[in-house]
Scaffold this active site. Structure first.
Site, mmCIF file in Angstrom:
data_model
loop_
_atom_site.group_PDB
_atom_site.id
_atom_site.type_symbol
_atom_site.label_atom_id
_atom_site.label_comp_id
_atom_site.label_asym_id
_atom_site.label_seq_id
_atom_site.Cartn_x
_atom_site.Cartn_y
_atom_site.Cartn_z
ATOM 1 N N MET A 1 51.367 44.452 37.329
ATOM 2 C CA MET A 1 50.829 44.386 38.562
ATOM 3 C C MET A 1 51.664 45.392 39.674
ATOM 4 S SD MET A 1 48.168 42.392 38.549
ATOM 5 C CE MET A 1 48.219 42.600 40.327
ATOM 6 N N HIS B 1 40.710 38.974 34.669
ATOM 7 C CA HIS B 1 42.142 38.877 35.120
ATOM 8 C C HIS B 1 42.425 37.548 35.796
ATOM 9 C CE1 HIS B 1 45.624 40.642 38.040
ATOM 10 N NE2 HIS B 1 45.889 39.435 37.267
ATOM 11 N N MET C 1 40.478 34.595 41.339
ATOM 12 C CA MET C 1 41.590 33.918 42.092
ATOM 13 C C MET C 1 41.251 32.608 42.626
ATOM 14 S SD MET C 1 42.524 37.218 44.457
ATOM 15 C CE MET C 1 42.595 38.898 43.658
ATOM 16 N N SER D 1 37.709 47.341 39.618
ATOM 17 C CA SER D 1 37.874 45.922 39.828
ATOM 18 C C SER D 1 36.627 45.676 40.924
ATOM 19 C CB SER D 1 39.341 45.645 40.523
ATOM 20 O OG SER D 1 39.010 44.625 41.378
ATOM 21 N N HIS E 1 36.492 45.209 35.521
ATOM 22 C CA HIS E 1 37.694 44.342 35.779
ATOM 23 C C HIS E 1 37.333 43.342 36.779
ATOM 24 C CE1 HIS E 1 41.968 43.421 35.892
ATOM 25 N NE2 HIS E 1 41.998 43.152 37.307
ATOM 26 N N MET F 1 44.128 34.805 37.947
ATOM 27 C CA MET F 1 45.038 34.752 39.002
ATOM 28 C C MET F 1 44.828 33.178 39.421
ATOM 29 S SD MET F 1 45.124 38.354 40.700
ATOM 30 C CE MET F 1 43.341 38.656 40.352
ATOM 31 N N ASP G 1 38.461 40.060 38.913
ATOM 32 C CA ASP G 1 39.683 39.655 39.446
ATOM 33 C C ASP G 1 39.211 38.128 39.885
ATOM 34 O OD1 ASP G 1 40.868 42.497 40.719
ATOM 35 O OD2 ASP G 1 41.811 41.378 39.301
ATOM 36 N N ASP H 1 47.455 47.568 37.668
ATOM 37 C CA ASP H 1 46.665 47.054 38.522
ATOM 38 C C ASP H 1 47.127 46.888 39.865
ATOM 39 O OD1 ASP H 1 44.730 43.854 38.248
ATOM 40 O OD2 ASP H 1 44.814 45.524 39.796
HETATM 41 C C1 DX5 Z 1 44.797 42.349 43.168
HETATM 42 C C2 DX5 Z 1 43.770 42.619 42.212
HETATM 43 C C3 DX5 Z 1 43.753 44.023 41.763
HETATM 44 C C4 DX5 Z 1 43.013 44.676 42.837
HETATM 45 C C5 DX5 Z 1 43.262 46.285 42.861
HETATM 46 O O1 DX5 Z 1 45.163 41.258 43.260
HETATM 47 O O2 DX5 Z 1 44.225 42.010 40.829
HETATM 48 O O3 DX5 Z 1 42.991 44.138 40.678
HETATM 49 O O4 DX5 Z 1 41.670 44.421 43.106
HETATM 50 O O5 DX5 Z 1 42.634 46.711 44.014
HETATM 51 P P1 DX5 Z 1 43.065 48.190 44.525
HETATM 52 O O6 DX5 Z 1 42.757 49.120 43.532
HETATM 53 O O7 DX5 Z 1 42.071 48.399 45.848
HETATM 54 O O8 DX5 Z 1 44.515 48.034 44.962
HETATM 55 ZN ZN ZN Z 2 43.300 42.519 38.705
#
Ligand code: DX5
Ligand code: ZN
Length: 216
Positions: A134, A63, A34, A5, A30, A65, A32, A172
């Site tokens: 998650m 991903h 947000m 990620s 990956h 969010m 993320d 994740d």
């Molecule tokens: C959290 C993200 C994850 C996060 C994972 O909301 O969706 O992908 O980046 O990070 P680690 O591997 O550090 O828990």
């Molecule tokens: Zn993620």
């Protein structure tokens, strides 16, 4: 598969970091996304995905969010996403959103927050290419894996077997040297890891990825 990620990457050198994990053996990247609304954090949009698309040919596992999501699905598809994963908690039309993703020629994934019933998957098991469990409450890297999610991973593995379709079971959040073995044993076929990969400097990334692939 290992999908680092980029949330935990050094954003002042994001292109170099994506190149580094590509070279270090990442199977997917990956990303993320947000919006500060669906989750209490803000990261990147389609512009940045477009920018790093030039840097790596590895599949971009995006991903989302964000809420609402439909408006942005075409923008991330155009920016270079290969898999677009959405949250049913973010809107009322999961099936329609998945149809939109597939109409754009992309693979569709469904991500479930830790307290969202697995039954949300049942009506769409015939339509999806990936399930994302998650194992933390989304929004931040470096959190601790929530142990109750291990049983959910195993249950989703059973649902995928029963569906008899080629569906990636991705996990994740909090996947690291201590937790990776139990996550794999529960049935995960793809591991998202941010802090466990972006530890040390770029020279260590391959070792971190190999450690996860080996199961710790
Ligand atoms: C959290 C993200 C994850 C996060 C994972 O909301 O969706 O992908 O980046 O990070 P680690 O591997 O550090 O828990
Ligand atoms: Zn993620």
């Amino acid at each position: 598969m290992i999908a680092p990620s980029i949330l935990s990457a050094d954003f002042s050198r994001l292109g170099d970091e994506v190149r580094a994990i590509d070279k270090a053996g990442a199977d997917m990247i990956h990303v993320d996304v947000m919006d500060g609304h669906f989750v209490p954090n803000m990261t990147i949009g389609p512009l940045v995905v477009k920018a790093i698309r030039k840097v790596s040919q590895k599949p971009f596992d995006v991903h989302l969010m964000i809420e609402p999501v439909d408006l942005f699905i075409p923008l991330f598809a155009e920016a270079g996403a290969d898999i677009i994963t959405i949250h049913p908690e973010a809107g009322p039309h999961l099936h329609r959103s998945l149809q939109l993703i597939k109409s754009l020629g992309k693979k569709g994934g469904v991500a479930l927050n830790p307290a969202t019933p697995l039954s949300f998957l049942e009506p769409v098991m015939g339509d999806i290419d990936l399930v994302l469990i998650m194992s933390v409450n989304p929004g931040f890297g470096g959190q601790t894996l929530i142990p109750s999610q291990l049983d959910r991973i195993a249950e989703v593995a059973r649902m995928i077997k029963a569906a008899n379709r080629d569906i990636i079971l991705e996990v994740d959040g909090g996947v690291n040297a201590e937790t990776v073995k139990s996550v794999i044993e529960a049935g995960a076929t793809s591991l998202v890891a941010g802090s466990a990969v972006f530890t040390g400097d770029a020279a260590d990334y391959a070792g971190n990825i190999d450690m996860l692939r080996r199961g710790g």
